[in-house]
Design a protein around this motif. Structure first.
Motif, short mmCIF file in Angstrom:
data_model
loop_
_atom_site.label_atom_id
_atom_site.label_comp_id
_atom_site.label_asym_id
_atom_site.label_seq_id
_atom_site.Cartn_x
_atom_site.Cartn_y
_atom_site.Cartn_z
N PRO A 311 0.83 -1.21 0.00
CA PRO A 311 0.00 0.00 0.00
C PRO A 311 0.86 1.26 0.00
O PRO A 311 1.87 1.34 0.71
N ARG A 312 0.48 2.22 -0.84
CA ARG A 312 1.22 3.48 -0.89
C ARG A 312 0.97 4.30 0.37
O ARG A 312 -0.14 4.34 0.89
N GLN A 313 2.01 4.98 0.80
CA GLN A 313 1.90 5.86 1.94
C GLN A 313 1.25 7.18 1.51
O GLN A 313 1.31 7.56 0.33
N PRO A 314 0.63 7.91 2.43
CA PRO A 314 0.04 9.21 2.08
C PRO A 314 1.06 10.13 1.41
O PRO A 314 2.18 10.30 1.92
N GLY A 315 0.69 10.64 0.25
CA GLY A 315 1.58 11.55 -0.48
C GLY A 315 2.60 10.86 -1.37
O GLY A 315 3.30 11.52 -2.14
N GLU A 316 2.67 9.53 -1.28
CA GLU A 316 3.64 8.79 -2.10
C GLU A 316 3.14 8.73 -3.55
O GLU A 316 1.97 8.44 -3.80
N ASN A 317 4.03 8.97 -4.48
CA ASN A 317 3.65 8.99 -5.89
C ASN A 317 3.41 7.57 -6.41
O ASN A 317 3.95 6.59 -5.89
N HIS A 318 2.60 7.48 -7.43
CA HIS A 318 2.32 6.20 -8.10
C HIS A 318 3.54 5.83 -8.93
O HIS A 318 4.09 6.66 -9.65
N PRO A 319 4.01 4.56 -8.88
CA PRO A 319 5.23 4.19 -9.61
C PRO A 319 5.13 4.32 -11.12
O PRO A 319 6.16 4.44 -11.80
N PHE A 320 3.91 4.30 -11.67
CA PHE A 320 3.77 4.44 -13.12
C PHE A 320 3.69 5.90 -13.57
O PHE A 320 3.77 6.17 -14.76
N ILE A 321 3.50 6.82 -12.63
CA ILE A 321 3.39 8.23 -13.01
C ILE A 321 4.79 8.83 -13.10
O ILE A 321 5.49 8.97 -12.10
N VAL A 322 5.21 9.14 -14.32
CA VAL A 322 6.55 9.68 -14.56
C VAL A 322 6.52 11.18 -14.83
O VAL A 322 7.56 11.80 -15.03
N GLY A 323 5.32 11.76 -14.90
CA GLY A 323 5.18 13.18 -15.17
C GLY A 323 5.12 13.48 -16.65
O GLY A 323 5.53 12.67 -17.50
N ALA A 324 4.63 14.66 -16.98
CA ALA A 324 4.52 15.07 -18.40
C ALA A 324 5.89 15.09 -19.05
O ALA A 324 6.07 14.69 -20.21
N ASP A 325 6.90 15.56 -18.32
CA ASP A 325 8.25 15.60 -18.86
C ASP A 325 8.77 14.20 -19.13
O ASP A 325 9.42 13.95 -20.15
N GLY A 326 8.48 13.27 -18.22
CA GLY A 326 8.93 11.89 -18.41
C GLY A 326 8.34 11.26 -19.66
O GLY A 326 9.03 10.56 -20.41
N VAL A 327 7.05 11.50 -19.90
CA VAL A 327 6.40 10.96 -21.10
C VAL A 327 7.07 11.52 -22.36
O VAL A 327 7.37 10.78 -23.31
N GLN A 328 7.33 12.82 -22.37
CA GLN A 328 7.96 13.43 -23.53
C GLN A 328 9.39 12.91 -23.72
O GLN A 328 9.85 12.69 -24.84
N ARG A 329 10.09 12.69 -22.62
CA ARG A 329 11.45 12.16 -22.72
C ARG A 329 11.46 10.77 -23.34
O ARG A 329 12.38 10.42 -24.10
N TYR A 330 10.44 9.98 -23.02
CA TYR A 330 10.36 8.63 -23.59
C TYR A 330 10.33 8.69 -25.12
O TYR A 330 11.08 7.99 -25.81
N PHE A 331 9.45 9.54 -25.65
CA PHE A 331 9.34 9.63 -27.11
C PHE A 331 10.54 10.33 -27.73
O PHE A 331 10.88 10.06 -28.89
N THR A 332 11.20 11.18 -26.96
CA THR A 332 12.44 11.78 -27.44
C THR A 332 13.52 10.72 -27.64
O THR A 332 14.26 10.74 -28.63
N VAL A 333 13.61 9.78 -26.70
CA VAL A 333 14.56 8.68 -26.84
C VAL A 333 14.31 7.93 -28.15
O VAL A 333 15.23 7.66 -28.92
N MET A 334 13.05 7.62 -28.41
CA MET A 334 12.72 6.85 -29.61
C MET A 334 13.06 7.61 -30.89
O MET A 334 13.66 7.07 -31.81
N ALA A 335 12.70 8.89 -30.94
CA ALA A 335 12.94 9.68 -32.14
C ALA A 335 14.43 9.93 -32.35
O ALA A 335 14.94 9.79 -33.48
N GLU A 336 15.14 10.30 -31.28
CA GLU A 336 16.57 10.61 -31.42
C GLU A 336 17.38 9.38 -31.79
O GLU A 336 18.30 9.45 -32.62
N CYS A 337 17.05 8.24 -31.20
CA CYS A 337 17.76 7.01 -31.56
C CYS A 337 17.50 6.64 -33.02
O CYS A 337 18.41 6.18 -33.72
N ALA A 338 16.27 6.84 -33.48
CA ALA A 338 15.96 6.54 -34.88
C ALA A 338 16.73 7.47 -35.82
O ALA A 338 17.22 7.04 -36.87
#
Length: 348
Positions: A311-338
């Protein structure tokens, strides 16, 4: 003598110029790799290494035109792509994983290597990807039951791309529960050319998604489906909302990762790169803070889902939530590597 000096001098200048020109692409390659590495950080290392590593085997050498699972899954891929109905499952201890609730209305039904996701709506269940045929019953059907969900409530099965590790369960779910199968137009054509004896069978053509994409509305949920060709010609990626303890969270789902056997075909590389930009923009516009994939090595689903057993503690972030910046970084990795890979092979 003067003529000889002029010739030698001119030749040296040409060679020097050629050397500078030869070095320029390498510098450009290095810049793209550096950008991808910076974007990956510690969050998306496996995505970076699979797509950007100069030491990796060419995609075409990995089988299925380079479009199959990552090298670690090559053995499973070979066993899962045979013909003759449902092939014998590999040793269960190498792939079995318990189903887990990830968000209030999103459930992980994966093996240790591949992911299927059940999105519960007020009018039924949308399944994102299936698995190899031998995993359909134990991981998806039994998994839903274990989680208190009814497989008979399956309404749609969205296939991200037509490879056996993601689509071999589609025909069974369609036949047993009447679920409609959703697939990109080019991948439907590929699927329907398979023999009836193909592993898992061949689904009947249902919903065909063209280049314009499609919004699937079911009850209180809408999944924005985008055509993101590259990994396969009909690859689909998605944006949708889930709830985290009653709070709305937006998910971006990457439908295909490896760059395939593009070789010297610059148009194929460009298509893949443009697809990453398209899903990245859709994710940004929707405010996505979660990135999901159909391979655990890319989004860490197998590990992150098990963290939720505590169980998550009060205020603890969800492990799947990486933030808007994290999502964009993921696709940046894919595009830049390609972009780096395109330059590396000299594609135009």
């Amino acid at each position: 003598m003067k003529v000889a000096r002029l010739v030698v001098g001119s030749l040296s200048a040409v060679l020097l110029s050629a050397g500078v020109m030869a070095q320029a692409p390498q510098a450009e390659i290095d810049a793209h790799v550096a950008a991808a590495r910076a974007a990956a950080g510690l969050d998306f290392r496996n995505t970076f290494f699979n797509l950007c590593s100069t030491g990796a085997a060419p995609a075409a050498a990995r089988g299925a035109g380079g479009r199959g699972p990552a090298p670690a899954d090559a053995g499973q891929a070979a066993r899962g792509r045979g013909t003759g109905g449902t092939p014998a499952a590999p040793d269960r201890t190498t792939w079995s994983a318990p189903p887990l609730k990830v968000f209030d209305n999103l459930y992980w039904l994966g093996t240790r290597q591949h992911s299927s996701w059940a999105l519960r709506t007020s009018a039924g269940i949308i399944l994102l990807d299936t698995n190899f045929a031998w995993a359909t019953e134990p991981e998806i059907i039994q998994g839903l039951t274990t989680l208190g969900l009814d497989p008979r409530d399956l309404k749609y099965v969205i296939i991200s791309h037509a490879h056996g590790d993601h689509d071999q369960g589609a025909a069974e779910l369609q036949k047993r529960f009447g679920a409609k199968v959703v697939m990109g137009a080019p991948d439907w054509e590929t699927t329907l050319r398979r023999p009836a004896t193909a592993a898992g069978g061949v689904p009947t053509r249902d919903v065909v998604v063209g280049p314009e994409g499609w919004k699937l509305a079911l009850g209180d949920t809408t999944v924005e489906i985008l055509a993101t060709p590259g990994h396969t010609p009909g690859t689909l990626s998605h944006v949708f909302s889930v709830n985290d303890q009653g709070r709305k969270v937006v998910v971006a789902y990457s439908g295909g990762t490896l760059t395939g056997g593009f070789g010297m075909d610059g148009a194929k590389w460009d298509e893949y790169i443009e697809s990453q930009r398209r899903i990245a923009k859709a994710a940004a516009d929707a405010g996505a803070t979660v990135i999901l994939s159909n391979h655990s090595e890319y989004d860490g689903a197998y590990t992150k889902a098990r963290l939720l057993l505590v169980p998550r503690q009060p205020g603890e972030n969800h492990p799947f939530i990486v933030g808007a910046d994290g999502v964009q970084r993921y696709f940046t990795v894919m595009a830049e590597c390609a972009m780096a890979s395109k330059l590396r092979v000299g594609a135009k």
